[in-house]
Design a protein around this motif. Structure first.
Motif, short mmCIF file in Angstrom:
data_model
loop_
_atom_site.label_atom_id
_atom_site.label_comp_id
_atom_site.label_asym_id
_atom_site.label_seq_id
_atom_site.Cartn_x
_atom_site.Cartn_y
_atom_site.Cartn_z
N LYS A 1 35.74 33.51 31.99
CA LYS A 1 35.36 34.92 31.95
C LYS A 1 33.83 35.11 31.90
O LYS A 1 33.28 35.74 30.98
CB LYS A 1 36.00 35.62 30.74
N ASP B 1 40.87 42.36 38.81
CA ASP B 1 40.81 41.74 37.48
C ASP B 1 39.39 41.46 36.99
O ASP B 1 39.20 41.28 35.78
CB ASP B 1 41.60 40.43 37.49
N ARG C 1 49.70 30.57 40.28
CA ARG C 1 50.80 30.57 39.31
C ARG C 1 52.08 30.03 39.94
O ARG C 1 52.84 29.30 39.29
CB ARG C 1 51.03 31.98 38.78
N GLU D 1 47.47 33.47 37.84
CA GLU D 1 48.03 34.61 38.58
C GLU D 1 46.97 35.21 39.51
O GLU D 1 47.22 35.45 40.70
CB GLU D 1 48.53 35.67 37.59
N THR D 2 45.77 35.43 38.97
CA THR D 2 44.69 35.99 39.77
C THR D 2 44.29 35.05 40.90
O THR D 2 44.02 35.49 42.02
CB THR D 2 43.47 36.29 38.88
N TRP E 1 47.72 31.34 32.23
CA TRP E 1 48.67 31.86 33.23
C TRP E 1 48.09 33.09 33.92
O TRP E 1 48.29 33.28 35.13
CB TRP E 1 50.01 32.19 32.58
N ALA E 2 47.35 33.93 33.18
CA ALA E 2 46.74 35.12 33.78
C ALA E 2 45.70 34.72 34.82
O ALA E 2 45.63 35.31 35.92
CB ALA E 2 46.09 35.97 32.69
N ALA E 3 44.90 33.69 34.51
CA ALA E 3 43.91 33.21 35.47
C ALA E 3 44.59 32.61 36.69
O ALA E 3 44.14 32.81 37.83
CB ALA E 3 42.99 32.18 34.81
N GLU F 1 48.61 32.00 27.56
CA GLU F 1 48.73 33.28 28.26
C GLU F 1 47.51 33.55 29.11
O GLU F 1 47.62 34.05 30.24
CB GLU F 1 48.91 34.42 27.23
N GLN F 2 46.33 33.21 28.60
CA GLN F 2 45.10 33.41 29.38
C GLN F 2 45.05 32.46 30.58
O GLN F 2 44.55 32.84 31.64
CB GLN F 2 43.88 33.19 28.48
#
Length: 578
Positions: A490, A518, A452, A447-448, A443-445, A440-441
């Motif tokens: 991060k 983000d 993705r 996305e930003t 995919w979030a990265a 999930e992390q």
């Protein structure tokens, strides 16, 4: 001396293997020296008298000794091979670890092709020397000295032939070896050249094909390859002289022993069995000299390789780890440069001159300037890829030279100018700085980073393979994956070194908007060539010839900085600039 010190340092932890090699080689050599005496007894006492029982008894003893000799040889080679393999493993690890501590300065000083050659081919030459030392050189002096002692015990006058043959052989071989040393040194340098040309051509294959330079590059490689071949042939011709020379001396000496020995047998001073044993000892002595000579052939090349390995291991990194590093800080994401200058060794002028600025958390600091103005050098000072020549670079209130390296690197997420991906999968590359990151992390990265979409379209998604260097994805995809890799980590400080150059304007704008949303609490330092990438930055620094010639927001710089206005006017229309 460097060769001896290098080998001594790395074989010392394996002393038990050395003891095993010496013990079993000693046993094998003693057996070799004892067998000719038994053979002489069979001829002089058994055959001469027709005593079959004596012949069978002594023959049985010889058979047992021979079997024991074979076992000792096998065990000695086993221990020697194990020692050599461990030496090679430890040497490669030591060189790799030390090179990993180098700054960009030392890596550039040696060059990647040379470092690769030193870690592989050079280590292999030293490893081969140790292997043959354990299997040949340990027994050679025992056989030579023991053979001389045994020959003297059999017949002193006839031993004068040995006193002539051995020095003649040594002098002749020494003259050949002296000429081979510079050839081996030249050969290693030319192997470096071949590796350099090959690496350059494989890395730049697209450019080569785009400019139809295949024939030119092929000619370059042929020239480098021909140089190696010519040097190897010259060394090989000298090497080819050695064995005929040894055989010549051996055969002439054997004929001399038989000639003079026949007269001594005729006058009753020597028996046939004794002459046979003496001849065997002569061959053993000359073979021992030949084995030592064979080692002497390898020693010059291994010595050259040891010098090159030692040169790497003895070169200190210009980025020194502090003896008492700071392990905790109170600030979070604060970057300060105070009167910082940087110059490469022996450079005519500094790359950076008296830079002072502050990059605060929650703000975006942009750096722009012409090619060669020092932008990349500036951002490389933050994670200590280089150390400033003068002035102070502080992260979270502490000079980077005093911070614990892991603490410093853990706070900075660097996306280099030429993003590099490692062979593996999309997921393994994204987890490079944070192995425990969840899907999930990731995919979030993605996305930003605006990645993705293309990753989800790949057949295996996050598990899709990535070739070495990311050559199976486009330049823009490679940049976005590198940005996502930094986002997964991060960090408190993001450093983007012209990391948006391969993106179209629309993707660039979406990416910058996503970053503001983000990672709004982090410090962002963006090096860019395009004004559109940094137009919304809180602070823009304009670099020219390593100095800050403009500082402020986009609107302020349009009013105060002529250099910035020229950059803007070269890229944007008047309406866009406004």
């Amino acid at each position: 001396m460097k060769l001896i010190r290098l080998i001594g340092t790395f074989v010392r932890p394996h002393w038990h293997l050395i003891v095993g090699v010496v013990v079993f080689q000693l046993a094998q050599a003693i057996a070799s020296l004892y067998l000719p005496t038994l053979n002489a007894d069979i001829i002089d006492q058994g055959v001469a008298t027709g005593d079959t029982g004596y012949i069978l008894g002594i023959g049985g003893v010889m058979l047992v000794i021979t079997l024991a000799q074979v076992v000792c040889a096998i065990v000695a080679v086993y221990f020697g091979a194990k020692l050599a393999m461990r030496l090679g493993r430890d040497l490669r690890q030591a060189v790799f670890t030390h090179v990993g501590e180098f700054s960009e300065r030392e890596v550039s000083q040696f060059g990647a092709p040379s470092l690769i050659t030193r870690t592989t081919n050079d280590v292999q030459q030293v490893q081969m020397l140790v292997l043959l030392t354990c299997t040949l050189l340990v027994s050679a002096p025992i056989l030579a000295v023991g053979g001389v002692v045994m020959a003297l015990s059999l017949d002193v006058p006839l031993s004068g032939i040995i006193g002539v043959a051995v020095p003649v052989l040594l002098v002749a071989l020494a003259l050949i070896i002296v000429r081979m040393v510079p050839l081996f040194r030249l050969m290693q340098q030319r192997i470096d050249r071949v590796n350099g040309v090959l690496r350059e051509q494989l890395t730049g294959i697209r450019v080569v094909r785009a400019f139809v330079r295949e024939r030119v590059e092929t000619s370059r490689f042929e020239a480098a390859n021909r140089d190696v071949t010519d040097t190897a042939l010259r060394a090989g011709r000298l090497f080819a002289l050695m064995f005929p020379l040894v055989l010549l001396v051996m055969n002439v000496s054997s004929v001399a022993v038989l000639w003079f020995g026949a007269f001594r047998i005729d006058d009753g001073s020597m028996q046939i069995g004794t002459l046979t044993a003496f001849l065997t000892y002569l061959v053993q002595i000359l073979m021992a000299v030949m084995m030592a000579t064979f080692m002497a052939i390898l020693i010059p090349r291994a010595s050259v390789c040891a010098d090159r390995i030692t040169e790497v291991l003895s070169t200190p990194s210009s980025v020194v780890v502090p003896s008492s590093p700071v392990l905790s800080v109170s600030e979070h994401g604060l970057v300060e440069l105070d009167d910082v200058s940087f110059a490469y060794p022996k450079a005519a002028s500094p790359v950076l001159c008296n830079l002072t600025f502050v990059a605060s958390p929650g703000q975006t600091t942009a750096i722009i300037g012409s090619t060669g103005s020092g932008k990349t050098t500036l951002v490389n000072l933050l994670p200590r890829l280089f150390d400033a020549t003068s002035g102070s670079v502080r992260v979270d209130g502490v000079d980077v030279r005093e911070l614990d390296p892991d603490l410093l690197w853990g706070r900075i997420g660097l996306v280099p100018q030429k993003p590099y991906l490692f062979s593996g999968t999309v997921a393994s590359n994204l987890r490079y700085g944070r192995p425990d990151a969840t899907d999930e992390q990731l995919w979030a990265a993605l996305e930003t980073a605006q990645a993705r979409g293309f990753v989800s379209e790949l057949e295996l998604g996050l598990e899709s393979p990535i070739a070495q260097g990311g050559t199976n994805v486009s330049g823009g995809q490679r940049q976005r994956l590198a940005i996502a890799r930094a986002l997964v980590k991060k960090p408190e400080i993001y450093v983007f070194d012209d990391s948006f150059s391969a993106l179209d304007l629309a993707t660039d704008a979406r990416l910058r908007a996503a970053l503001r949303r983000d990672v709004r609490g982090a410090t962002m330092i963006i090096v860019a060539q395009r004004v559109s990438t940094i137009i919304d930055a809180d602070q823009i620094l304009v670099l020219e010839d390593g100095s800050i010639v403009g500082r402020g927001t986009h609107e302020e710089l349009l009013e105060t900085s002529e250099t910035y206005r020229e950059i803007v006017e070269s890229q944007l229309t008047a309406e866009e600039a406004a």
